[in-house]
Write a protein that holds these residues in place. Structure first.
Motif, short mmCIF file in Angstrom:
data_model
loop_
_atom_site.label_atom_id
_atom_site.label_comp_id
_atom_site.label_asym_id
_atom_site.label_seq_id
_atom_site.Cartn_x
_atom_site.Cartn_y
_atom_site.Cartn_z
N LEU A 1 0.83 -1.21 0.00
CA LEU A 1 0.00 0.00 0.00
C LEU A 1 0.87 1.26 0.00
O LEU A 1 0.57 2.24 -0.68
CB LEU A 1 -0.94 -0.01 1.20
N ALA A 2 1.96 1.21 0.76
CA ALA A 2 2.88 2.35 0.81
C ALA A 2 3.48 2.59 -0.57
O ALA A 2 3.62 3.74 -1.02
CB ALA A 2 3.99 2.09 1.84
N ALA A 3 3.81 1.49 -1.25
CA ALA A 3 4.33 1.61 -2.62
C ALA A 3 3.30 2.30 -3.50
O ALA A 3 3.64 3.18 -4.30
CB ALA A 3 4.66 0.22 -3.18
N GLY A 4 2.05 1.90 -3.33
CA GLY A 4 0.98 2.53 -4.11
C GLY A 4 0.91 4.02 -3.87
O GLY A 4 0.77 4.81 -4.81
N ALA A 5 1.02 4.40 -2.60
CA ALA A 5 0.96 5.82 -2.25
C ALA A 5 2.13 6.58 -2.87
O ALA A 5 1.96 7.66 -3.44
CB ALA A 5 0.97 5.98 -0.74
N LEU A 6 3.33 5.99 -2.79
CA LEU A 6 4.51 6.62 -3.38
C LEU A 6 4.34 6.80 -4.88
O LEU A 6 4.63 7.85 -5.44
CB LEU A 6 5.76 5.76 -3.11
N LEU A 7 3.85 5.73 -5.52
CA LEU A 7 3.65 5.78 -6.96
C LEU A 7 2.61 6.84 -7.33
O LEU A 7 2.78 7.58 -8.30
CB LEU A 7 3.21 4.41 -7.48
N LEU A 8 1.56 6.90 -6.53
CA LEU A 8 0.48 7.85 -6.82
C LEU A 8 1.00 9.29 -6.83
O LEU A 8 0.60 10.11 -7.65
CB LEU A 8 -0.64 7.68 -5.80
N PHE A 9 1.94 9.56 -5.91
CA PHE A 9 2.46 10.92 -5.83
C PHE A 9 3.63 11.18 -6.77
O PHE A 9 3.76 12.26 -7.31
CB PHE A 9 2.88 11.24 -4.39
N LEU A 10 4.47 10.15 -6.94
CA LEU A 10 5.69 10.38 -7.72
C LEU A 10 5.60 9.95 -9.17
O LEU A 10 6.35 10.43 -10.01
CB LEU A 10 6.87 9.67 -7.03
N ARG A 11 4.75 9.00 -9.45
CA ARG A 11 4.66 8.50 -10.82
C ARG A 11 3.21 8.09 -11.11
O ARG A 11 2.94 6.90 -11.32
CB ARG A 11 5.61 7.33 -11.00
N PRO A 12 2.31 9.07 -11.12
CA PRO A 12 0.89 8.73 -11.28
C PRO A 12 0.56 8.03 -12.59
O PRO A 12 -0.49 7.38 -12.70
CB PRO A 12 0.17 10.09 -11.19
N SER A 13 1.46 8.15 -13.58
CA SER A 13 1.21 7.46 -14.85
C SER A 13 1.28 5.94 -14.69
O SER A 13 0.97 5.20 -15.62
CB SER A 13 2.23 7.90 -15.91
#
Lengths: 149, 143
Positions: free
Chosen positions: B59-71
Motif C-alpha cells: 500500500l505504501a508503494a501505491g501511495a509513493l507511486l500515486l504521488f511520484l509517478r501517477p502514470s
C-alpha cells in the motif's frame, strides 16, 4: 521486529517494481496477452528482470544457506507434484487475469487510487478466496462421512 | 521498437526480483502475494504480523507511486463493466488458491528457483490469459 521492517520494506520495493514495470496498468497486461492484436511485450521484460536477479541470488547465495538470515528456518513449499488442481487453478487464474488485467499484487498496490474497478476486483478476489476455501472444507467434510451400515 | 519500452519494465522487474530476494534471504519466505493475502483472510498459524507488514508495504508503494509517478495507474475509467471486474476478481481469487499462487509467487519466485510446478503454472497463466483476451475480442468486448 526487524523482520517486520524488512517485510514492509521489501514489499514496498516489490510494489514499486510492480508500478514501474507497468503491471498496475490493466491495459498493458491485456496487451501482453493480446498476441494476435496489439502485442506489447513489456511485461516479458518485467519477468526477465525479476527472474534474472532472483535466480542469481538464489543459486549463488541463498541455496547454500542452512537458514535465512533473520528467521529460524526457511518456509518454502516442498510440494513438487504437478496435479490437476494446480493446472485448473492456474487456468482459472489466467482467465481472470486476462479478463481484468489485474492480479493480486497490482490490485493491492492500486488500492490507494480508490478506482472502482480495483475496488470491485479486490472485493471479488476476497470472495473468490473464501469461496475456494469453503468449497474445500465442504468437500473434505463430505469425504469424512461415516460409511453406511 | 523503442528501447525505452523495455527499459522501465526491466528496471521494475529488477526491483521485484531484489525484493523477492530480500524476502527469501532475510525472512525465509517466498513472496507470493496471493498467499500473503489469503493468510490474512484465513489465518492458519499465528503469523499474520509479517503479512500485514507486507500488505502495508504494498500500500505504501501505491501511495509513493500515486504521488511520484501517477502514470503508473490508469486514468479513471468512465465506462466499465462491473460484471467484468467481479468475474475477474472471483477467478483470480479462486484460481490463485487452487493453484497455490499467482504471478508473484509462481512466475517470479517459483521460476527463479526452477520449480517445475511454477514453470508450468506460469505457462498456463499466460496461455489461459491469451485465450481469454482472444475470446473477448471475438465477442466484441472492448479490451
Amino acid at each position: 521486529m526487524i523482520v517486520l521492517f524488512i517485510s514492509f520494506f521489501a514489499a514496498c520495493l516489490f510494489g514499486i517494481g510492480i508500478g514501474i514495470g507497468g503491471m498496475t496498468l490493466p491495459s498493458k497486461v491485456i496487451s501482453f496477452l493480446d498476441v494476435f492484436g496489439s502485442w506489447d511485450l513489456s511485461l516479458l521484460f518485467v519477468m526477465i528482470g525479476a527472474i534474472s536477479v532472483y535466480s542469481c541470488f538464489y543459486f549463488l547465495i541463498i541455496k547454500k544457506l542452512k537458514k535465512p538470515l533473520l528467521a529460524p528456518q526457511f518456509q518454502v513449499t516442498t510440494q513438487r507434484r504437478i496435479d490437476l488442481k494446480l493446472m485448473i487453478g492456474a487456468a482459472l487464474f489466467g482467465v481472470g487475469w486476462g479478463i481484468g488485467g489485474l492480479c493480486p499484487g497490482p490490485a493491492i498496490v492500486s488500492l490507494v487510487t480508490f478506482q472502482a474497478p480495483v475496488l470491485i476486483f479486490l472485493i471479488s478476489m476476497t470472495a473468490g478466496v473464501y469461496l475456494y476455501n469453503i468449497l474445500i472444507s465442504r468437500l473434505l467434510s463430505a469425504g469424512q462421512q461415516p460409511p453406511k451400515r | 521498437m523503442d528501447s525505452h519500452l523495455f527499459f522501465m519494465p526491466f528496471i521494475g522487474g529488477l526491483c521485484i526480483g531484489l525484493a523477492g530476494v530480500m524476502y527469501l534471504l532475510f525472512c525465509g519466505r517466498v513472496f507470493g502475494i496471493s498467499g500473503i493475502f489469503a493468510g490474512i483472510l484465513l489465518p492458519k498459524q499465528k503469523d499474520t504480523s509479517w503479512r500485514i507488514a507486507a500488505l502495508l508495504g504494498l500500500l505504501a508503494a501505491g501511495a509513493l507511486l500515486l504521488f511520484l509517478r501517477p502514470s503508473s495507474f490508469p486514468q479513471e475509467a468512465e465506462n466499465y463493466s462491473i460484471f467484468r471486474y467481479i468475474l475477474a476478481g472471483l477467478l483470480v481469487g479462486f484460481g490463485s488458491q487452487m493453484g497455490n499462487g499467482c504471478t508473484s509467487g509462481h512466475s517470479v519466485c517459483g521460476i527463479s528457483r526452477c520449480s517445475p510446478r511454477s514453470i508450468l503454472a506460469t505457462c498456463i497463466f499466460i496461455f489461459a490469459g491469451i485465450v481469454a483476451v482472444a475470446l473477448m475480442k471475438k465477442m466484441g468486448i472492448a479490451l
